[in-house]
Design a protein around this motif. Structure first.
Motif, PDB file in Angstrom:
ATOM      1  N   GLU A 175      35.965  41.703  40.933  1.00 27.55           N
ATOM      2  CA  GLU A 175      36.242  41.113  39.632  1.00 27.55           C
ATOM      3  C   GLU A 175      37.732  40.900  39.391  1.00 27.55           C
ATOM      4  OE1 GLU A 175      34.190  39.905  37.450  1.00 27.55           O
ATOM      5  OE2 GLU A 175      32.406  40.405  38.624  1.00 27.55           O
ATOM      6  N   ASN A 176      38.560  41.900  39.711  1.00 29.94           N
ATOM      7  CA  ASN A 176      39.995  41.747  39.478  1.00 29.94           C
ATOM      8  C   ASN A 176      40.586  40.617  40.313  1.00 29.94           C
ATOM      9  OD1 ASN A 176      39.613  43.005  41.890  1.00 29.94           O
ATOM     10  ND2 ASN A 176      41.195  44.560  41.615  1.00 29.94           N
ATOM     11  N   ARG A 179      39.653  37.296  38.651  1.00 31.25           N
ATOM     12  CA  ARG A 179      40.521  36.985  37.522  1.00 31.25           C
ATOM     13  C   ARG A 179      41.879  36.453  37.995  1.00 31.25           C
ATOM     14  NH1 ARG A 179      38.221  41.838  35.457  1.00 31.25           N
ATOM     15  NH2 ARG A 179      40.064  42.996  36.166  1.00 31.25           N
TER      16      ARG A 179
END
Length: 332
Positions: A175-176, A179
């Motif tokens: 997820e990071n 982003r």
């Protein structure tokens, strides 16, 4: 009463023979379904293959070893975490399509064929993706599929297995990282928009400069054409004046100085008529040589008389207001 007393030994033998025949037929006749190949073992050793259809084996000696599916099989590769060359972790899974080409090798050259294919596929996925950066991994699925197909097909050839296709289903970063990639993509799009806007403005300036240049060129060409036409007009006017002067000279040479005087007097009278007829003119100066002008007109009239003594047609009377205008030289 015993039932065996009523059955003869011959009947018992026949029944036993019939039961043995049924048992032998059951153990010796095999029906193989379509899409499968069975192996035959004799005392635990491989001896042959049974193809789809009706087959016969030696009962109690030959036995069925392995039932191999020779159709194309879809093998699901479970998801696993893979580290790329730039130390990014991605979750990867895939699908392998394989087919057993040699049932004997697939049955006896490897144990637990599907497990072996799964482990081999997962290991090679980690090896192939580990040699790529994250951007290459996300944009080069066809390259990954082709490399895995080549590696797995060569590795499974001793097993009698043909790898038909390898498809990577999912390559998902954490997820990071997603982003961060979104931010990078937004910045890249803004950069492209800025560059496109700058290029558009540059193209617009170029077009405007080209338009101004073309306008100046057309304006200069118009001025040049106008100058040419003006020069032609002046040339034709000068030519007309020259022709008129030449004609007057010819007339003067034929009729003498009297005709020339008439011509000058006519021009003089017309000019004085225009000057006197101007409503905005408040003052008209009459020259002192008006008597000479009258004498010239009289001589011109005498010149225009015909040989028969008849007078020419009377010219139009000049406008009267010219005589009524007071002269500035008259004393008050």
């Amino acid at each position: 009463m015993n039932i065996l007393e009523f059955i003869s030994p011959t009947t018992i033998v026949l029944i036993v023979v019939l039961l043995l025949a049924v048992l032998v037929a059951t153990r010796g006749i095999r029906t193989v379904p379509q899409g499968e190949v069975w192996t035959v073992e004799r005392f635990g050793a491989f001896t042959g293959m049974l193809n789809p259809g009706l087959n016969f084996i030696i009962p109690f000696i030959d036995t069925i070893g392995r039932r191999m599916n020779v159709q194309e099989v879809v093998l699901d590769i479970p998801e696993q975490s893979v580290i790329t060359r730039d130390n990014a972790t991605v979750a990867v899974d895939g699908i392998v399509y394989y087919r057993v080409m040699d049932a004997a090798k697939a049955a006896y050259a490897v144990q637990f064929l599907q497990q072996a294919l799964t482990a081999l596929s997962m290991t090679n996925i980690r090896a192939v993706i580990g040699e790529m950066d994250l951007d290459q991994t996300l944009s080069s699925r066809d390259r990954i599929n082709s490399q895995l197909l080549s590696i797995l097909d060569g590795a499974t050839d001793p097993w009698g297995v043909k790898i038909a296709r390898v498809e990577i289903r999912k390559i998902e970063p954490p997820e990071n990282l997603i982003r961060a990639m979104n931010l990078q993509m937004t910045a890249e799009r803004e950069r492209r928009a800025t560059v496109a806007k700058a290029e558009g403005e540059r193209e617009a300036e170029i077009k405007r400069a080209e338009g101004a240049k073309q306008a100046q060129i057309l304006e200069a060409e118009g001025r040049l054409e106008a100058a040419k036409r003006d020069a032609e007009a002046r040339e034709r006017l000068a030519q007309a004046e020259s022709n008129a002067t030449r004609m007057v000279g010819e007339a003067a040479s034929g009729a003498g100085t009297d005709a020339l005087r008439y011509f000058i007097a006519d021009k003089y009278v017309k000019a004085f008529e225009v000057l006197a007829g101007n409503t905005a003119q408040k003052l008209v100066i009459v020259p002192m040589e008006s008597s000479a002008l009258a004498g010239g007109i009289t001589q011109a009239m005498e010149l225009l008389r015909g040989p028969d003594g008849q007078a020419p047609p009377r010219p139009p009377r000049p406008p009267a207001p010219a005589a009524e205008v007071p002269s500035p030289w008259t004393p008050r």
